[in-house]
Design a protein around this motif. Structure first.
Motif, PDB file in Angstrom:
ATOM      1  N   ARG A  77       0.819  -1.211   0.000  1.00  0.00           N
ATOM      2  CA  ARG A  77       0.000   0.000   0.000  1.00  0.00           C
ATOM      3  C   ARG A  77       0.856   1.267   0.000  1.00  0.00           C
ATOM      4  NH1 ARG A  77      -3.277   1.036   5.670  1.00  0.00           N
ATOM      5  NH2 ARG A  77      -1.565   1.937   6.875  1.00  0.00           N
ATOM      6  N   VAL A  78       2.156   1.110   0.144  1.00  0.00           N
ATOM      7  CA  VAL A  78       3.068   2.245   0.013  1.00  0.00           C
ATOM      8  C   VAL A  78       3.427   2.396  -1.470  1.00  0.00           C
ATOM      9  CG1 VAL A  78       5.322   3.183   0.638  1.00  0.00           C
ATOM     10  CG2 VAL A  78       4.014   1.867   2.315  1.00  0.00           C
ATOM     11  N   PRO A  79       3.028   3.489  -2.112  1.00  0.00           N
ATOM     12  CA  PRO A  79       3.348   3.660  -3.535  1.00  0.00           C
ATOM     13  C   PRO A  79       4.861   3.712  -3.758  1.00  0.00           C
ATOM     14  CG  PRO A  79       1.740   5.291  -2.806  1.00  0.00           C
ATOM     15  CD  PRO A  79       2.281   4.638  -1.567  1.00  0.00           C
ATOM     16  N   ARG A  80       5.314   3.062  -4.814  1.00  0.00           N
ATOM     17  CA  ARG A  80       6.721   3.172  -5.228  1.00  0.00           C
ATOM     18  C   ARG A  80       6.798   4.219  -6.327  1.00  0.00           C
ATOM     19  NH1 ARG A  80       5.690  -0.647  -1.373  1.00  0.00           N
ATOM     20  NH2 ARG A  80       7.463  -2.026  -1.024  1.00  0.00           N
ATOM     21  N   VAL A  81       7.722   5.140  -6.162  1.00  0.00           N
ATOM     22  CA  VAL A  81       7.942   6.189  -7.164  1.00  0.00           C
ATOM     23  C   VAL A  81       9.335   5.988  -7.723  1.00  0.00           C
ATOM     24  CG1 VAL A  81       8.090   8.671  -7.586  1.00  0.00           C
ATOM     25  CG2 VAL A  81       6.449   7.776  -5.915  1.00  0.00           C
ATOM     26  N   TYR A  82       9.430   5.701  -9.031  1.00  0.00           N
ATOM     27  CA  TYR A  82      10.701   5.347  -9.636  1.00  0.00           C
ATOM     28  C   TYR A  82      11.362   6.557 -10.282  1.00  0.00           C
ATOM     29  CZ  TYR A  82       9.189   0.648  -8.679  1.00  0.00           C
ATOM     30  OH  TYR A  82       8.771  -0.477  -8.023  1.00  0.00           O
ATOM     31  N   THR A  83      12.635   6.732  -9.965  1.00  0.00           N
ATOM     32  CA  THR A  83      13.393   7.838 -10.532  1.00  0.00           C
ATOM     33  C   THR A  83      14.664   7.292 -11.174  1.00  0.00           C
ATOM     34  OG1 THR A  83      14.745   8.317  -8.568  1.00  0.00           O
ATOM     35  CG2 THR A  83      12.568   9.312  -8.660  1.00  0.00           C
ATOM     36  N   GLU A  84      15.118   7.983 -12.174  1.00  0.00           N
ATOM     37  CA  GLU A  84      16.360   7.598 -12.847  1.00  0.00           C
ATOM     38  C   GLU A  84      17.505   8.507 -12.416  1.00  0.00           C
ATOM     39  OE1 GLU A  84      17.028   5.113 -14.781  1.00  0.00           O
ATOM     40  OE2 GLU A  84      15.066   4.335 -15.326  1.00  0.00           O
TER      41      GLU A  84
END
Length: 384
Positions: free
Chosen positions: A377-384
């Protein structure tokens, strides 16, 4: 999006893979990166794609569903399943070309029958050898017969052999001797397979610790896990490898953050949370975060001395951590405001003042558990 989120730095992940590869000879040693348990909580599909871009050759999962998820995302790289599955899962494993570890005839027969049913020739399996871990695997002295048995089944081929080290992440002499013993027993097993006139395929035994610390054990493939996600294994740390003359930089891939959803003024003698386990002994402000044990901020953290960073300053957790919220002691005149960002652990460039490893030391566990426990339930936010 929720105030609580996990920032996943794919650039850090790729950097870690590059640094790990510098310990191997890519001309003859492949790399199998563990993306099991949703890539240790980081997100299996996105991390799998990133490590393949960075030069990984294989991926490792623990369950059939984990392997199927990768296939459904269009990932075609070889997928090795490190744990056993039940008979009902075998059709899906074969359909998705997931390579199982086998060590007994009953289990091998399941995959043979399904490979025949699906018309798949030379379905590759890897022979697991128990050299001292005690979980799964054939004994070294029986490896030759086990390999013969595998090849006696229709449509099966021997793609490789493997074992798993029990204490390669420990630096005491007794553990080192045990790891060397395990390696010699694995070599014995490989030798017994060769004596049977069988090609052992890809030989692999090195986990994270052995990948960085025991280059002589690399053989045909290494299997890094936690080091890919930025944490040193077991007793080892950055200083250990620097002192050894083989420095390696690992960067935390995950940053866990939330927000201060309320600031509450407290007078002396006022308690907070279930069980009234903490009572203020003076005036202070309490900040409430939208983060609890249902997110992976485990209840056992409550009395472990865990702190949270807000604007470069650390504030201790107070009272029992709740399912959806936790509280921190801001003191007086902290300047912390509602909706300010709070960082629990991670990369320093995100404002983190502690890592998952720091929390693990305080709570008597390992970094693997800290990141793996961050829930869906914790959103994953992907960054490069």
């Amino acid at each position: 999006m929720r105030a609580t989120k996990a920032i996943i730095h794919l650039d850090n992940l790729k950097s870690n893979i590059k640094n790990i590869k510098s310990f191997t000879d890519p001309s003859h040693t492949k790399m199998c990166v563990a993306v099991k348990a949703d890539a240790y909580g980081h997100g299996a599909v996105q991390c799998a794609k990133a490590v393949l871009e960075a030069g990984a050759d294989f991926l490792a999962v623990a369950t059939v569903d984990e392997g199927a998820e990768l296939r459904q995302a269009g990932i075609k790289a070889p997928v090795l399943m490190l744990s056993l599955c039940c008979p009902e899962e075998v059709p899906q494993a074969v359909k998705n070309d997931i390579t199982p570890l086998v060590f007994d005839t009953d289990y091998a027969e399941l995959f043979s029958k399904e490979a025949v049913a699906q018309g798949k020739d030379n379905y590759a399996v890897h022979l697991a050898v128990d050299t001292g871990m005690g979980r799964i695997g054939v004994l070294p002295e029986d490896a030759g017969k086990a390999a013969e048995a595998i090849l006696s089944y229709k449509n099966l081929s021997l793609g490789g052999m493997c074992t798993h080290f029990a204490v390669s992440d420990c630096t005491d002499e007794e553990s080192r001797r045990y790891t060397k013993l395990q390696f010699s027993r694995f070599e014995e097993a490989v030798g017994n397979v060769k004596k049977s006139g069988i090609d052992p395929g890809i030989r692999h035994c090195c986990n994270s610790a052995a990948t960085l610390d025991l280059r002589e054990c690399h053989l045909d493939m290494v299997r890094p896990g936690i080091i890919a996600y930025g944490y040193y294994p077991g007793d080892m740390n950055s200083d250990y490898f620097t002192q050894k003359g083989t420095p390696v930089e690992l960067k935390p891939v995950m940053t866990l953050e939330s927000k201060v959803c309320a600031v509450r003024p407290f007078t002396s003698g006022k308690s907070v949370g279930y069980g009234r386990t903490w009572t203020s002994d003076s005036e202070t402000d309490i900040g409430v975060l939208t983060l609890g044990y249902a997110d992976g901020m485990l209840r056992k953290f409550s009395s472990a001395g865990i702190c949270v960073a807000v604007d470069g300053k650390v504030y201790p957790v107070r009272g029992r951590i709740c399912m959806d919220q936790c509280m921190i002691d801001l003191g007086l005149n902290s300047g912390v405001k509602r909706w300010d960002r709070a960082v629990i652990f991670g990369d320093r460039r995100d404002g983190a003042l502690q890592t998952a490893d720091d929390i693990a030391r305080l709570t008597g566990t390992i970094s693997y558990e800290i990141t793996s426990c961050i829930t869906k339930r914790v959103p994953r936010v992907y960054t490069e």
